[in-house]
Design a protein around this motif. Structure first.
Motif, PDB file in Angstrom:
ATOM      1  N   GLU A 213       0.593  -1.657  -0.187  1.00  0.00           N
ATOM      2  CA  GLU A 213      -0.017   0.114  -0.401  1.00  0.00           C
ATOM      3  C   GLU A 213       1.178   1.414   0.098  1.00  0.00           C
ATOM      4  OE1 GLU A 213      -3.946   2.152   2.586  1.00  0.00           O
ATOM      5  OE2 GLU A 213      -3.017   0.236   2.897  1.00  0.00           O
ATOM      6  N   LEU A 214       0.691   2.651  -1.040  1.00  0.00           N
ATOM      7  CA  LEU A 214       1.208   3.441  -0.802  1.00  0.00           C
ATOM      8  C   LEU A 214       1.218   4.626  -0.489  1.00  0.00           C
ATOM      9  CD1 LEU A 214       2.748   2.638  -4.709  1.00  0.00           C
ATOM     10  CD2 LEU A 214       3.859   2.052  -2.381  1.00  0.00           C
ATOM     11  N   ASN A 215       1.228   5.064  -0.211  1.00  0.00           N
ATOM     12  CA  ASN A 215       0.702   6.772  -0.042  1.00  0.00           C
ATOM     13  C   ASN A 215       0.611   7.817  -1.360  1.00  0.00           C
ATOM     14  OD1 ASN A 215       1.010   7.149   2.624  1.00  0.00           O
ATOM     15  ND2 ASN A 215       3.438   6.704   2.634  1.00  0.00           N
ATOM     16  N   THR A 216       0.544   9.392  -1.333  1.00  0.00           N
ATOM     17  CA  THR A 216       0.029   9.349  -2.585  1.00  0.00           C
ATOM     18  C   THR A 216       1.470  10.154  -2.975  1.00  0.00           C
ATOM     19  OG1 THR A 216       0.010  11.660  -1.475  1.00  0.00           O
ATOM     20  CG2 THR A 216      -2.237  10.693  -2.048  1.00  0.00           C
ATOM     21  N   ASP A 217       3.083  10.001  -2.590  1.00  0.00           N
ATOM     22  CA  ASP A 217       3.550  10.421  -3.252  1.00  0.00           C
ATOM     23  C   ASP A 217       4.754   8.837  -3.222  1.00  0.00           C
ATOM     24  OD1 ASP A 217       4.307   8.684  -0.498  1.00  0.00           O
ATOM     25  OD2 ASP A 217       5.726  10.776  -0.029  1.00  0.00           O
ATOM     26  N   GLY A 218       4.339   8.208  -3.669  1.00  0.00           N
ATOM     27  CA  GLY A 218       4.579   6.246  -3.900  1.00  0.00           C
ATOM     28  C   GLY A 218       5.594   6.034  -3.263  1.00  0.00           C
ATOM     29  N   THR A 219       5.637   6.245  -1.492  1.00  0.00           N
ATOM     30  CA  THR A 219       6.346   5.463  -0.759  1.00  0.00           C
ATOM     31  C   THR A 219       5.981   4.977  -0.071  1.00  0.00           C
ATOM     32  OG1 THR A 219       5.778   7.190   1.289  1.00  0.00           O
ATOM     33  CG2 THR A 219       7.771   7.242  -0.275  1.00  0.00           C
ATOM     34  N   LEU A 220       5.843   4.019   0.572  1.00  0.00           N
ATOM     35  CA  LEU A 220       5.297   2.636   1.309  1.00  0.00           C
ATOM     36  C   LEU A 220       4.678   2.978   2.225  1.00  0.00           C
ATOM     37  CD1 LEU A 220       7.476  -0.468   1.912  1.00  0.00           C
ATOM     38  CD2 LEU A 220       5.666   0.051   0.079  1.00  0.00           C
TER      39      LEU A 220
END
Length: 335
Positions: A213-220
């Motif tokens: 699952e990712l944040n909007t910035d692409g980080t986990l």
């Protein structure tokens, strides 16, 4: 109508249910099964053609509900479009009711998510009078029955069969909720301190921890926890074994699970107060995060334990019921 025909032949009625761990104890209750036939509503959704987003799928389900005419529809939430459909259908069929079973403690008893505050059901079965009070305030203008029912999972256990541990083993279990980078750093600080004091530390991570699952910035969103021994398996047998001197948990329902099975608990919650709210847990337990745990001694961890306070917390939030769909629900259903 199928339900009326079955009732005439067998004197039983149909209940459609969502297969969730907090619903299943009600479904499996022998007394309930003597009065009702239970059908998994997810099977109907699964075999209806069209994608979930397609309105035709919901229209077909509405027709099926008309044909089946269930006495109750039981789910664990009112958030999705499917559950909104159940409420729309029961509004048109007042002899049937959409029942929602509480499935978590929210954030230590505080409902932070606005959509979760406002009921979209006919009957809400809560874990205890604390939640009845909370949801009655949020929904005082709504026509909804909010009932003190108990946690259906707890209701299946005899709590008197469990005892608090008297001896020490130097073992500590961590039970965090799914944790992001910021709060994971706080957890690592706690783990480091426990290691320095020579505690044997193990952690049971939340199912989402380490997922993709990712944040909007692409980080986990919930990175994998490293550098500490991990244990897997179902939580309740772990708690029933009572192998740990104490268990450290945050604002999740796991803290109540820990107390229910009479494990000593410490409350560690980086999010409490920082986000502008105070959990009900913090009204009874010291929040270890707010203590200067970097300089705390090993004995001090034990001194922070309070069976009296954690029992008071459990009593405040949890009612012990029997999982029956009894005369109370049926009578309120007729109002």
């Amino acid at each position: 109508m199928i339900s009326l025909l079955i009732k005439k032949i067998t004197n039983k009625q149909i209940i459609l249910f969502n297969k969730h761990r907090n619903v299943l104890p009600i479904v499996c209750n022998k007394e309930n099964r003597s009065h009702f036939y239970f059908l998994d509503i997810d099977l109907f959704w699964r075999y209806i053609p069209f994608k979930t987003s397609d309105k035709r799928k919901h229209k077909i389900m509405y027709v099926l509900l008309n044909v089946i005419n269930p006495k109750f529809i039981i789910s664990m939430n009112w958030i999705t479009a499917r559950e909104s459909l159940y409420k729309v259908w029961t509004a048109k069929h007042p002899q049937s009711k959409f029942i929602v079973v509480q499935h978590g403690a929210y954030v230590g008893g505080f409902v932070t998510n606005i959509p979760h505050r406002y009921t979209k059901c006919d009957v809400f079965l809560t874990w205890g009078s604390y939640f009845v009070d909370q949801f009655s305030k949020y929904n005082h203008k709504k026509k909804v029955q909010i009932i003190c029912y108990g946690n259906p999972i707890y209701n299946n256990f005899v709590r008197e069969n469990y005892q608090y541990k008297n001896n020490n083993s130097n073992k500590v279990l961590l039970l965090p909720k799914a944790t992001d980078y910021q709060n994971l750093n706080q957890l690592y600080k706690l783990i480091k301190k426990l290691n320095e004091l020579n505690f044997e530390v193990v952690i049971k991570s939340h199912g989402k921890q380490g997922s993709n699952e990712l944040n909007t910035d692409g980080t986990l969103k919930y990175p994998k926890i490293k550098g500490v021994k991990q244990i897997n398996g179902v939580l309740y047998p772990i708690l029933q074994s009572n192998d740990y001197d104490f268990i450290i948990s945050d604002h999740s329902s796991s803290l109540l699970d820990t107390i229910f099975f009479k494990n000593k608990v410490l409350y560690f919650d980086p999010k409490n107060k920082v986000n502008g709210y105070e959990t009900n847990y913090s009204n009874f337990l010291v929040n270890l995060f707010e203590e200067d745990f970097s300089s705390i001694s090993k004995n001090s961890f034990y001194e922070l334990l309070s069976i009296e306070n954690q029992e008071a917390l459990l009593h405040n939030m949890i009612y012990m019921g029997n999982n029956s769909i009894d005369s109370k629900i049926l009578s309120e259903n007729k109002k």
